[in-house]
Scaffold this active site. Structure first.
Site, PDB file in Angstrom:
ATOM      1  N   LYS A  80       0.870  -1.185   0.000  1.00 46.10           N
ATOM      2  CA  LYS A  80       0.000   0.000   0.000  1.00 46.10           C
ATOM      3  C   LYS A  80       0.902   1.228   0.000  1.00 46.10           C
ATOM      4  O   LYS A  80       2.056   1.157   0.449  1.00 46.10           O
ATOM      5  CB  LYS A  80      -0.859   0.007   1.274  1.00 46.10           C
ATOM      6  N   GLY A 177     -26.108   1.465   3.647  1.00 46.02           N
ATOM      7  CA  GLY A 177     -25.324   2.122   2.592  1.00 46.02           C
ATOM      8  C   GLY A 177     -25.667   1.535   1.239  1.00 46.02           C
ATOM      9  O   GLY A 177     -25.268   0.411   0.922  1.00 46.02           O
ATOM     10  N   VAL A 178     -26.441   2.298   0.455  1.00 48.11           N
ATOM     11  CA  VAL A 178     -26.800   1.813  -0.888  1.00 48.11           C
ATOM     12  C   VAL A 178     -26.116   2.682  -1.929  1.00 48.11           C
ATOM     13  O   VAL A 178     -26.743   3.304  -2.780  1.00 48.11           O
ATOM     14  CB  VAL A 178     -28.339   1.714  -1.095  1.00 48.11           C
ATOM     15  N   GLY A 179     -24.779   2.711  -1.836  1.00 48.93           N
ATOM     16  CA  GLY A 179     -23.956   3.450  -2.789  1.00 48.93           C
ATOM     17  C   GLY A 179     -23.512   2.531  -3.909  1.00 48.93           C
ATOM     18  O   GLY A 179     -24.272   1.651  -4.349  1.00 48.93           O
ATOM     19  N   VAL A 181     -21.469  -0.071  -4.207  1.00 52.71           N
ATOM     20  CA  VAL A 181     -21.545  -1.522  -3.994  1.00 52.71           C
ATOM     21  C   VAL A 181     -22.935  -1.915  -3.484  1.00 52.71           C
ATOM     22  O   VAL A 181     -23.577  -2.832  -4.011  1.00 52.71           O
ATOM     23  CB  VAL A 181     -20.461  -2.006  -2.999  1.00 52.71           C
ATOM     24  N   TYR A 183     -25.905  -0.736  -3.712  1.00 47.22           N
ATOM     25  CA  TYR A 183     -27.020  -0.744  -4.667  1.00 47.22           C
ATOM     26  C   TYR A 183     -27.036  -2.058  -5.460  1.00 47.22           C
ATOM     27  O   TYR A 183     -28.074  -2.690  -5.629  1.00 47.22           O
ATOM     28  CB  TYR A 183     -26.912   0.460  -5.619  1.00 47.22           C
TER      29      TYR A 183
HETATM   30  P1  NAD Z   1     -19.910   4.503  -1.759  1.00 47.08           P
HETATM   31  O1  NAD Z   1     -19.382   5.768  -1.176  1.00 47.08           O
HETATM   32  O2  NAD Z   1     -20.316   4.490  -3.190  1.00 47.08           O
HETATM   33  O3  NAD Z   1     -21.174   3.996  -0.919  1.00 47.08           O
HETATM   34  C1  NAD Z   1     -21.264   4.099   0.460  1.00 47.08           C
HETATM   35  C2  NAD Z   1     -22.679   4.546   0.783  1.00 47.08           C
HETATM   36  O4  NAD Z   1     -22.827   4.578   2.199  1.00 47.08           O
HETATM   37  C3  NAD Z   1     -22.987   5.963   0.279  1.00 47.08           C
HETATM   38  O5  NAD Z   1     -24.209   5.943  -0.417  1.00 47.08           O
HETATM   39  C4  NAD Z   1     -23.060   6.780   1.561  1.00 47.08           C
HETATM   40  O6  NAD Z   1     -23.975   7.856   1.460  1.00 47.08           O
HETATM   41  C5  NAD Z   1     -23.514   5.746   2.559  1.00 47.08           C
HETATM   42  N1  NAD Z   1     -23.184   6.070   3.954  1.00 47.08           N
HETATM   43  C6  NAD Z   1     -22.110   6.706   4.453  1.00 47.08           C
HETATM   44  N2  NAD Z   1     -22.194   6.819   5.797  1.00 47.08           N
HETATM   45  C7  NAD Z   1     -23.341   6.213   6.153  1.00 47.08           C
HETATM   46  C8  NAD Z   1     -23.997   5.988   7.389  1.00 47.08           C
HETATM   47  N3  NAD Z   1     -23.489   6.458   8.533  1.00 47.08           N
HETATM   48  N4  NAD Z   1     -25.169   5.309   7.399  1.00 47.08           N
HETATM   49  C9  NAD Z   1     -25.717   4.873   6.235  1.00 47.08           C
HETATM   50  N5  NAD Z   1     -25.144   5.082   5.037  1.00 47.08           N
HETATM   51  C10 NAD Z   1     -23.974   5.728   4.983  1.00 47.08           C
HETATM   52  O7  NAD Z   1     -18.801   3.390  -1.456  1.00 47.08           O
HETATM   53  P2  NAD Z   1     -18.705   1.917  -2.043  1.00 47.08           P
HETATM   54  O8  NAD Z   1     -17.692   1.903  -3.120  1.00 47.08           O
HETATM   55  O9  NAD Z   1     -20.078   1.407  -2.305  1.00 47.08           O
HETATM   56  O10 NAD Z   1     -18.051   1.133  -0.823  1.00 47.08           O
HETATM   57  C11 NAD Z   1     -18.832   0.748   0.305  1.00 47.08           C
HETATM   58  C12 NAD Z   1     -17.939   0.021   1.293  1.00 47.08           C
HETATM   59  O11 NAD Z   1     -17.399  -1.162   0.674  1.00 47.08           O
HETATM   60  C13 NAD Z   1     -16.744   0.831   1.782  1.00 47.08           C
HETATM   61  O12 NAD Z   1     -16.458   0.476   3.121  1.00 47.08           O
HETATM   62  C14 NAD Z   1     -15.618   0.347   0.888  1.00 47.08           C
HETATM   63  O13 NAD Z   1     -14.350   0.495   1.496  1.00 47.08           O
HETATM   64  C15 NAD Z   1     -15.967  -1.121   0.735  1.00 47.08           C
HETATM   65  N6  NAD Z   1     -15.412  -1.758  -0.467  1.00 47.08           N
HETATM   66  C16 NAD Z   1     -15.727  -1.281  -1.694  1.00 47.08           C
HETATM   67  C17 NAD Z   1     -15.205  -1.890  -2.824  1.00 47.08           C
HETATM   68  C18 NAD Z   1     -15.566  -1.405  -4.207  1.00 47.08           C
HETATM   69  O14 NAD Z   1     -15.325  -2.134  -5.172  1.00 47.08           O
HETATM   70  N7  NAD Z   1     -16.141  -0.226  -4.345  1.00 47.08           N
HETATM   71  C19 NAD Z   1     -14.342  -2.996  -2.706  1.00 47.08           C
HETATM   72  C20 NAD Z   1     -14.044  -3.476  -1.419  1.00 47.08           C
HETATM   73  C21 NAD Z   1     -14.591  -2.840  -0.303  1.00 47.08           C
END
Ligand code: NAD
Length: 353
Positions: A80, A177-179, A181, A183
């Site tokens: 990292k 969290g429906v961002g 991932v 969603y």
């Molecule tokens: P993202 O930012 O697109 O989605 C996160 C969602 O969580 C957002 O919609 C945000 O508004 C919501 N959120 C934040 N704080 C919150 C709270 N207190 N209560 C409810 N909702 C809340 O991120 P992502 O890419 O979807 O990643 C989500 C998680 O998965 C993170 O922890 C990330 O490290 C992990 N992750 C992601 C990936 C990837 O491929 N994107 C891979 C491995 C791990």
């Protein structure tokens, strides 16, 4: 700050400090373990208060990548980078190209990619100086749908452990969290016949899941206590803590968020409560599988079929937990350590190559 003591504590092979006076680059690359292959892990840009804080972060994160890459079954070690400074202010062509030249100097021992506050554009600048970078525009692209598919397979594996079946028809899943991932996790769950309860701090994201999947939306602080079969944390870390654990009514915790347990003791507490926990770095491993595919010439079908192996990986964690009588979070570490140990042992064959 005793750097070698810290390296011994975290088990690192190498730490590289990079400084460039022209661009102001201050970066620390942590190479934790390269038994399985080159160290892969993204670059985080963060305005750390102290150099010590930055160093400890890179040591912790790079060690985490060794475990994540090992359980994902990839021929990759863990590494990292942290770049110190305000991401709004420090970014420039010369900074990323200087950093790229440092990576090139490592001759492939370390491969970087995106992490917090780094973009595909930044990776493109690094790529002007080195090929040891992934997450490039026009290559593997957005990993989130692939990560989400892996998480869905991991949820099935955990459901099988708790309910004796991978069938999610009629099961209630609470998704935090429906961002990006979350969603797509909801989409797979909806297609599999699950009922959804969702939350997010962005109302528009809740509304989208309600509209697209008939989910029930709740306020962020309510998600821990809802009646459900499965809790899927897909927002942020440390959500399994002293405060939330008392509220949980689920039988399974399986979601994408990194570092879900606030402390190790919370993994023990889940075990005591009889909650099946799919360890975070195992169930969200399809993100790194996706970039691994990029290194081999990206193909989305191959990435998806590799992502499906998250099911087997999560099952294996539960097998080790039963075999050794330990909680799942410890079994995940053991699974990584055993693979590294075994692969290290076979390197004696043909050692005179
Ligand atoms: P993202 O930012 O697109 O989605 C996160 C969602 O969580 C957002 O919609 C945000 O508004 C919501 N959120 C934040 N704080 C919150 C709270 N207190 N209560 C409810 N909702 C809340 O991120 P992502 O890419 O979807 O990643 C989500 C998680 O998965 C993170 O922890 C990330 O490290 C992990 N992750 C992601 C990936 C990837 O491929 N994107 C891979 C491995 C791990």
């Amino acid at each position: 700050m005793k750097i070698f003591d810290l390296m011994e504590k975290y088990g690192h092979e190498q730490v590289i400090f990079c400084y460039d006076s022209t661009s102001g680059l201050k970066a620390i690359i942590g190479i934790h373990d390269t038994t399985l292959g080159p160290a892969l892990g993204g670059t985080r840009i963060w305005d750390y208060d102290t150099e010590e804080e930055a160093l400890i972060d890179v040591l912790r994160l790079s060690r985490g990548m060794t475990y994540k890459n090992a359980v994902a079954g990839l021929n990759l070690g863990g590494g990292k980078t942290v770049i110190m400074g305000n991401p709004e202010k420090i970014k420039s062509e010369e900074l990323f190209r200087a950093f790229g030249r440092y990576i090139e100097g490592l001759g492939g021992r370390y491969i970087t990619g995106e992490d917090m506050n780094a973009t595909t554009k930044d990776m493109g600048l690094i790529n002007q100086e080195t090929d040891h970078v992934v997450g490039l525009e026009g290559k593997s692209g957005n990993p989130s749908p692939v990560t989400a598919f892996g998480v869905f397979k991991g949820i099935q594996a955990a459901a099988e452990e708790a309910f004796g079946t991978t069938d999610l028809t009629g099961k209630t899943v609470a998704v935090q969290g429906v961002g990006a991932v979350g969603y797509h996790v909801c989409k797979h769950l909806h297609e599999a016949g699950a009922k959804l309860i969702v939350t997010d701090i962005k109302k528009a994201n809740i509304d989208r899941a309600v509209q697209d999947f008939g989910a029930v939306g709740v306020a962020p602080e309510e998600i821990y206590g809802v009646e459900c079969d499965i809790f899927s944390p897909c927002a942020m870390g440390a959500v399994i803590n002293d405060f939330t654990i008392k509220q949980l009514k689920c039988k399974v915790i399986a979601g994408s968020a990194n570092n879900q347990l606030a402390e190790d003791k919370h993994g023990d507490m889940l075990e005591e409560k009889g909650i099946v926990y799919a360890p975070d770095f195992v169930i969200n491993g399809a993100g790194v599988m996706n970039v691994y595919e990029e290194m081999k010439g990206y193909n989305v079908e191959r990435a998806m079929s590799r992502a499906a192996t998250v099911y087997d990986n999560v099952r294996k964690v539960f097998e080790i937990a039963k075999r050794d009588g330990i909680p799942a979070y410890k079994a995940a570490d053991r699974m990584a350590e055993e693979r590294i140990e075994k692969i290290w042992r076979i390197t004696k064959i043909l050692n005179n190559r």
